[in-house]
Write a protein that holds these residues in place. Structure first.
Motif, PDB file in Angstrom:
ATOM      1  N   LEU A 234       0.820  -1.203   0.000  1.00 40.66           N
ATOM      2  CA  LEU A 234       0.000   0.000   0.000  1.00 40.66           C
ATOM      3  C   LEU A 234       0.859   1.261   0.000  1.00 40.66           C
ATOM      4  N   THR A 235       1.898   1.259   0.837  1.00 45.71           N
ATOM      5  CA  THR A 235       2.763   2.430   0.922  1.00 45.71           C
ATOM      6  C   THR A 235       3.525   2.654  -0.372  1.00 45.71           C
ATOM      7  N   SER A 236       4.075   1.575  -0.934  1.00 48.15           N
ATOM      8  CA  SER A 236       4.813   1.717  -2.188  1.00 48.15           C
ATOM      9  C   SER A 236       3.898   2.143  -3.317  1.00 48.15           C
ATOM     10  N   MET A 237       2.637   1.678  -3.308  1.00 46.69           N
ATOM     11  CA  MET A 237       1.677   2.067  -4.328  1.00 46.69           C
ATOM     12  C   MET A 237       1.424   3.563  -4.301  1.00 46.69           C
ATOM     13  N   VAL A 238       1.261   4.104  -3.097  1.00 46.85           N
ATOM     14  CA  VAL A 238       0.994   5.538  -2.957  1.00 46.85           C
ATOM     15  C   VAL A 238       2.159   6.361  -3.506  1.00 46.85           C
ATOM     16  N   PHE A 239       3.375   5.997  -3.115  1.00 47.12           N
ATOM     17  CA  PHE A 239       4.534   6.788  -3.533  1.00 47.12           C
ATOM     18  C   PHE A 239       4.909   6.517  -4.987  1.00 47.12           C
ATOM     19  N   TRP A 240       4.648   5.286  -5.470  1.00 43.80           N
ATOM     20  CA  TRP A 240       4.927   4.998  -6.880  1.00 43.80           C
ATOM     21  C   TRP A 240       4.039   5.829  -7.794  1.00 43.80           C
ATOM     22  N   MET A 241       2.746   5.897  -7.466  1.00 42.89           N
ATOM     23  CA  MET A 241       1.847   6.685  -8.305  1.00 42.89           C
ATOM     24  C   MET A 241       2.195   8.157  -8.223  1.00 42.89           C
ATOM     25  N   LYS A 242       2.587   8.617  -7.048  1.00 44.90           N
ATOM     26  CA  LYS A 242       2.962  10.026  -6.903  1.00 44.90           C
ATOM     27  C   LYS A 242       4.180  10.350  -7.759  1.00 44.90           C
ATOM     28  N   LYS A 243       5.137   9.439  -7.789  1.00 46.83           N
ATOM     29  CA  LYS A 243       6.372   9.666  -8.540  1.00 46.83           C
ATOM     30  C   LYS A 243       6.165   9.481 -10.036  1.00 46.83           C
ATOM     31  N   SER A 244       5.327   8.514 -10.420  1.00 46.07           N
ATOM     32  CA  SER A 244       5.211   8.131 -11.828  1.00 46.07           C
ATOM     33  C   SER A 244       4.074   8.815 -12.567  1.00 46.07           C
ATOM     34  N   ALA A 245       3.235   9.556 -11.836  1.00 43.78           N
ATOM     35  CA  ALA A 245       2.009  10.076 -12.441  1.00 43.78           C
ATOM     36  C   ALA A 245       2.270  10.898 -13.693  1.00 43.78           C
ATOM     37  N   ARG A 246       3.246  11.782 -13.630  1.00 47.86           N
ATOM     38  CA  ARG A 246       3.441  12.740 -14.708  1.00 47.86           C
ATOM     39  C   ARG A 246       4.093  12.125 -15.944  1.00 47.86           C
ATOM     40  N   THR A 247       4.676  10.933 -15.807  1.00 46.82           N
ATOM     41  CA  THR A 247       5.326  10.304 -16.960  1.00 46.82           C
ATOM     42  C   THR A 247       4.689   8.972 -17.338  1.00 46.82           C
ATOM     43  N   LEU A 248       3.609   8.596 -16.643  1.00 45.07           N
ATOM     44  CA  LEU A 248       3.015   7.277 -16.860  1.00 45.07           C
ATOM     45  C   LEU A 248       2.522   7.110 -18.298  1.00 45.07           C
ATOM     46  N   LYS A 249       1.827   8.101 -18.813  1.00 42.17           N
ATOM     47  CA  LYS A 249       1.279   7.995 -20.164  1.00 42.17           C
ATOM     48  C   LYS A 249       2.386   7.812 -21.195  1.00 42.17           C
ATOM     49  N   ARG A 250       3.421   8.636 -21.112  1.00 42.56           N
ATOM     50  CA  ARG A 250       4.512   8.547 -22.085  1.00 42.56           C
ATOM     51  C   ARG A 250       5.221   7.208 -21.985  1.00 42.56           C
ATOM     52  N   ARG A 251       5.463   6.716 -20.775  1.00 42.73           N
ATOM     53  CA  ARG A 251       6.175   5.447 -20.609  1.00 42.73           C
ATOM     54  C   ARG A 251       5.344   4.274 -21.115  1.00 42.73           C
ATOM     55  N   LEU A 252       4.041   4.312 -20.896  1.00 41.47           N
ATOM     56  CA  LEU A 252       3.194   3.246 -21.414  1.00 41.47           C
ATOM     57  C   LEU A 252       3.167   3.254 -22.940  1.00 41.47           C
ATOM     58  N   GLN A 253       3.088   4.440 -23.523  1.00 42.19           N
ATOM     59  CA  GLN A 253       3.094   4.522 -24.977  1.00 42.19           C
ATOM     60  C   GLN A 253       4.425   4.041 -25.554  1.00 42.19           C
ATOM     61  N   ASP A 254       5.519   4.385 -24.893  1.00 41.80           N
ATOM     62  CA  ASP A 254       6.826   3.890 -25.338  1.00 41.80           C
ATOM     63  C   ASP A 254       6.894   2.370 -25.241  1.00 41.80           C
ATOM     64  N   SER A 255       6.309   1.819 -24.168  1.00 43.94           N
ATOM     65  CA  SER A 255       6.319   0.363 -24.002  1.00 43.94           C
ATOM     66  C   SER A 255       5.507  -0.321 -25.096  1.00 43.94           C
ATOM     67  N   VAL A 256       4.384   0.296 -25.486  1.00 44.38           N
ATOM     68  CA  VAL A 256       3.583  -0.255 -26.574  1.00 44.38           C
ATOM     69  C   VAL A 256       4.389  -0.265 -27.873  1.00 44.38           C
ATOM     70  N   GLU A 257       5.081   0.840 -28.156  1.00 48.59           N
ATOM     71  CA  GLU A 257       5.878   0.919 -29.378  1.00 48.59           C
ATOM     72  C   GLU A 257       6.982  -0.132 -29.392  1.00 48.59           C
ATOM     73  N   HIS A 258       7.646  -0.323 -28.264  1.00 48.96           N
ATOM     74  CA  HIS A 258       8.695  -1.346 -28.189  1.00 48.96           C
ATOM     75  C   HIS A 258       8.106  -2.736 -28.386  1.00 48.96           C
ATOM     76  N   ALA A 259       6.959  -2.991 -27.766  1.00 45.56           N
ATOM     77  CA  ALA A 259       6.337  -4.310 -27.891  1.00 45.56           C
ATOM     78  C   ALA A 259       5.948  -4.601 -29.335  1.00 45.56           C
ATOM     79  N   VAL A 260       5.478  -3.580 -30.047  1.00 43.18           N
ATOM     80  CA  VAL A 260       5.017  -3.772 -31.418  1.00 43.18           C
ATOM     81  C   VAL A 260       6.181  -3.845 -32.402  1.00 43.18           C
ATOM     82  N   HIS A 261       7.151  -2.931 -32.262  1.00 43.43           N
ATOM     83  CA  HIS A 261       8.234  -2.853 -33.243  1.00 43.43           C
ATOM     84  C   HIS A 261       9.299  -3.924 -33.035  1.00 43.43           C
ATOM     85  N   ASP A 262       9.534  -4.309 -31.777  1.00 46.32           N
ATOM     86  CA  ASP A 262      10.595  -5.280 -31.500  1.00 46.32           C
ATOM     87  C   ASP A 262      10.144  -6.721 -31.688  1.00 46.32           C
TER      88      ASP A 262
END
Length: 297
Positions: A83-111
């Motif tokens: 629970l504690t790690s979830m709270v701080f992970w979302m706080k830290k990752s919130a602003r870059t989550l969308k970009r990182r997920l989109q990058d992961s999709v591109e890697h999964a598709v192209h690689d």
């Protein structure tokens, strides 16, 4: 019922954000045919979470009394950590989550050309959603061990159903939600819940015979505010209230809450002038850029 509802609501919205961002990006990038693959990953993650929960519950029932108390304490400790790690992970990752997920999709598709695209995407979605599912399982086990009636399971189920509706509303653009404020408020609430769980872990370890220190009763409110009174029941369910707590439980509760809340609020300070985190928002949830994605979807 309220705690499982709120926790599962938050966990469900987090999972919905992840799935919604991936699905919207697939549609936007002309890969709509891969969306069924996303749902396969979601279903596999849900199956793993349910299997893990059933296995842990079965193991707990097989232990003798003292070992069962110890096992429940370990589950509670893992729940606090998650629970504690979830709270701080979302706080830290919130602003870059969308970009990182989109990058992961591109890697999964192209690689992974050909049929490998589907398997890579299934694996990516599975890992992302399974993390939320396993966090939920450990929390629910810890809560169910404290509450044996049907209120907690019903609250958890209601939280999941409401999160699905909100997630669909965010994806379709029918609901607009201030995600920054939502995760900030629920984050503070979760830390309060985690503090109560941590104090409960010490009680379990004491009952198991592995922790026998700091057992002096700090105060006794059994005559003033017993735990079986309406208010005592609410406070116990929400914040881990005990009518006669011992010193170790009070120290664990206060120290954990003081440190975690101070770190969380300090980490939240820069966001007050930065607006809603576009990284955590699904289409139409925060920014005009993502709103256009929703209309395209």
């Amino acid at each position: 019922m309220l705690i499982p509802f709120l926790i599962m609501l938050r966990e469900g919205i987090e999972a919905a954000l992840i799935v919604g961002i991936i699905a919207s990006y697939l549609v936007q990038s002309g890969r709509r045919h891969l969306i069924p693959v996303v749902w396969i990953g979601v279903l596999l993650a849900a199956a793993l979470s349910l299997f893990a929960g059933a296995a842990l519950q079965w193991l707990s029932a097989e232990f003798p009394q003292k070992q069962q108390e110890f096992f429940e304490g370990v589950v509670g400790l893992v729940a606090v950590a998650m629970l504690t790690s979830m709270v701080f992970w979302m706080k830290k990752s919130a602003r870059t989550l969308k970009r990182r997920l989109q990058d992961s999709v591109e890697h999964a598709v192209h690689d992974h050309p050909g049929s490998g695209q589907g398997w890579a995407l299934i694996g990516m979605v599975f890992l992302a959603v399974a993390r939320e599912g396993l966090e939920s399982i450990f929390f629910l086990l810890a809560i169910f061990q404290q509450s044996r009636d049907w209120a907690a399971p019903l609250g958890a189920l209601a939280g999941i159903l409401v999160s699905i509706l909100i997630g669909y509303g965010l994806y379709s653009g029918g609901i607009r939600l201030d995600l920054r404020r939502f995760f900030r408020l629920t984050g503070m609430f979760i830390l309060l819940v985690a503090a109560g769980l941590l104090a409960g872990v010490l009680r379990k370890f004491h009952e198991a015979g592995v922790w026998n220190h700091l057992q002096q009763v700090v105060f006794d409110l059994n005559d003033t505010l017993p735990m079986d009174s309406p208010l005592g029941t609410v406070l116990s369910s929400l914040f881990g209230y005990q009518a006669a707590p011992v010193l170790g439980e009070v120290i664990a509760y206060v120290v954990f809450l003081a440190i975690s809340l101070a770190c969380f609020l300090r980490a939240s300070a820069p966001d007050t002038s930065a607006g809603a985190p576009t990284g955590t928002a699904m289409p139409a949830a925060t920014s005009p850029a993502t709103s256009s994605t929703a209309s395209h979807a």
